[in-house]
Design an enzyme around this catalytic site. Structure first.
Site, PDB file in Angstrom:
ATOM      1  N   LYS A 254       0.855  -1.192   0.000  1.00 36.10           N
ATOM      2  CA  LYS A 254       0.000   0.000   0.000  1.00 36.10           C
ATOM      3  C   LYS A 254       0.890   1.241   0.000  1.00 36.10           C
ATOM      4  CE  LYS A 254      -3.889  -2.813   1.189  1.00 36.10           C
ATOM      5  NZ  LYS A 254      -4.734  -3.475   2.187  1.00 36.10           N
ATOM      6  N   THR A 369     -17.457  -6.270   1.996  1.00 35.39           N
ATOM      7  CA  THR A 369     -16.349  -5.433   2.479  1.00 35.39           C
ATOM      8  C   THR A 369     -16.845  -4.463   3.554  1.00 35.39           C
ATOM      9  OG1 THR A 369     -15.406  -5.611   0.271  1.00 35.39           O
ATOM     10  CG2 THR A 369     -14.456  -3.964   1.712  1.00 35.39           C
TER      11      THR A 369
HETATM   12  C1  LIG Z   1      -5.089  -4.928   2.346  1.00 33.56           C
HETATM   13  C2  LIG Z   1      -5.110  -5.396   3.763  1.00 33.56           C
HETATM   14  C3  LIG Z   1      -4.345  -6.493   4.170  1.00 33.56           C
HETATM   15  C4  LIG Z   1      -3.643  -7.366   3.188  1.00 33.56           C
HETATM   16  O1  LIG Z   1      -2.493  -6.771   2.708  1.00 33.56           O
HETATM   17  P1  LIG Z   1      -1.974  -7.187   1.251  1.00 33.56           P
HETATM   18  O2  LIG Z   1      -0.547  -6.841   1.274  1.00 33.56           O
HETATM   19  O3  LIG Z   1      -2.785  -6.415   0.264  1.00 33.56           O
HETATM   20  O4  LIG Z   1      -2.216  -8.664   1.111  1.00 33.56           O
HETATM   21  C5  LIG Z   1      -4.262  -6.792   5.516  1.00 33.56           C
HETATM   22  N1  LIG Z   1      -4.925  -6.063   6.437  1.00 33.56           N
HETATM   23  C6  LIG Z   1      -5.708  -5.023   6.084  1.00 33.56           C
HETATM   24  C7  LIG Z   1      -6.406  -4.255   7.130  1.00 33.56           C
HETATM   25  C8  LIG Z   1      -5.837  -4.665   4.739  1.00 33.56           C
HETATM   26  O5  LIG Z   1      -6.633  -3.671   4.375  1.00 33.56           O
END
Ligand SMILES: *Cc1c(COP(=O)(O)O)cnc(C)c1O
Length: 410
Positions: A254, A369
């Site tokens: 992210k 979601t």
């Molecule tokens: C996106 C997300 C994950 C997973 O992370 P990725 O690297 O995309 O697999 C874990 N915890 C939360 C709260 C998320 O939003």
């Protein structure tokens, strides 16, 4: 003997048509980003034809680090130096120098003895929670009501006893822990920034309660690492609480803009997960170029606050401008800007209209979601969304709201 064979595809088609009837069928937008011109991207039809350019307003590449020059250089240099793939699991030839260096950097970021990198944040949560709650005999897990699916799956796979506490409610957690058997191992699992509402956990209060009752704490900082704290260590760093947490988990996908996930904690805890978690052991390691890119991104954001300052400024301006024209911006303490629609079909209509007629891409966020009735557009302004783009977003959204007869707030 005459078998009446089951028509499996008919069953699958029925499942999909149920989803469509509820307005919860997901369609993906096929985009090609322009390196150096993010957040603009070219859009393709289902049959692969180019339609035109769109502005992306819903990416979790929160800071545009997926476009950062130092990151791109680190990745291309690493490909030239090491080649493409990892070559195996960590045990069998996949422990590359960039992955190990990245783990040292991440341990340092969170002030922990050690860190362990996984192929995604999802896997890091699933593998770690299932392993910790399984290796501790009779472990009892306390899980925040709004925890991410990856944490829920991890806890479920551990088969440990699970109790859900009210979202962001240390008093409810205390009530539950008070009733618990003092002799059983306990783990409290929660997130710092909740990514759909943008609210932030009372980390200190939760740690106080956990400590009082001898529970370990597991904090998912996926939507905070890189974004908060003087070195991008997350909300726990910002609040000076990193040493209070047993495990801090994060993603490299992210704000850090690449891919992969990790945990940080004490050396022995990390060694246990390394040694017992199938989701770590039995899968190929991150390729060296991915690790090198993530390393460059983490290092950059440890030194530079410019992206974080601009990011907060963009999010604040976006909330302010949307509210000015009466759009129903939901309360959010963080960089997330959710705008309430409250109906899955209309949420998708609003998103479709923005994409097809305004060149603005904001994915609708529907059940599961978010809870039914709280369907929304979730906007994530980045440092690369300038005032001109933002003003276009605001007028476009206001027009779409009017065209669809959606509610404004006065
Ligand atoms: C996106 C997300 C994950 C997973 O992370 P990725 O690297 O995309 O697999 C874990 N915890 C939360 C709260 C998320 O939003």
């Amino acid at each position: 003997m005459n078998h009446d064979h089951i028509d499996y595809d008919a069953f699958f088609a029925e499942k999909i048509s149920e989803l469509k009837d509820q307005g919860n069928y997901r369609e993906f937008a096929e985009l090609a980003r322009h390196a150096g011109n993010y957040p603009h991207a070219r859009r393709y039809t289902g049959s692969g034809e180019e339609i035109g350019d769109v502005a992306i307003w819903c990416s979790n590449d929160y800071l545009g680090m997926g476009q950062n020059a130092a990151v791109l250089k680190a990745m291309t240099d690493a490909i030239k130096a090491y080649g493409a793939g990892a070559g195996g699991t960590r045990n069998i030839s996949g422990t590359s120098h960039p992955v190990v260096t990245l783990e040292r950097e991440l341990a340092d970021l969170h002030g922990k003895e050690a860190a362990l990198v996984f192929t995604s944040g999802y896997i890091s949560n699933e593998a770690t929670l299932s392993t910790l709650a399984q290796v501790l005999p009779n472990c009892h897990v306390y899980s925040d009501a709004l925890n991410h699916a990856s944490m829920i799956q991890g806890i479920r796979h551990s088969r440990a006893t699970k109790t859900i506490f009210k979202h962001n409610d240390p008093a409810d957690l205390e009530r539950l822990l008070r009733e618990a058997d003092p002799s059983v191992p306990k783990l409290v699992a929660f997130e710092s920034v909740y990514s759909m509402d943008g609210d932030i956990a009372p980390i200190k209060e939760i740690c106080d309660v956990a400590e009082l009752y001898g529970a370990m704490t597991y904090l998912d900082e996926v939507h905070a690492v890189g974004l908060y704290g003087p070195r991008g260590g997350g909300i726990a760093e910002q609040e000076g609480l990193m040493d209070r947490l047993t495990v801090i988990e994060g993603t490299l996908a992210k704000a850090f803009g690449i891919m992969g996930g990790y945990i940080s904690g004490s050396a022995v805890l990390i060694d246990v997960v390394r040694s017992f978690a199938p989701g770590f052991i039995f899968t190929t390691a991150l390729p060296p170029a991915i690790a090198a890119g993530a390393l460059a991104s983490v290092r950059h954001l440890k030194e530079s606050n410019a992206e974080r300052i601009r990011h907060q400024d963009r999010a604040a301006r976006c909330k302010r401008e949307l509210k000015k024209v009466g759009l129903p911006v939901m309360d959010s303490e963080s960089h997330i800007v959710p705008v309430l629609v409250g109906d899955p079909v209309r949420c998708k209509e609003a998103s479709d209209l923005l994409l097809s007629e305004y060149g603005i891409y904001i994915q609708p966020i529907n059940y599961p979601t978010v809870p039914k009735g709280t369907e929304r557009l979730r906007i994530t302004p980045s440092p690369l969304h300038d005032d001109v783009m933002m003003d276009r977003l605001v007028t476009s959204l206001a027009e779409v709201w009017q065209r669809l007869g959606l509610d404004l707030v006065s």
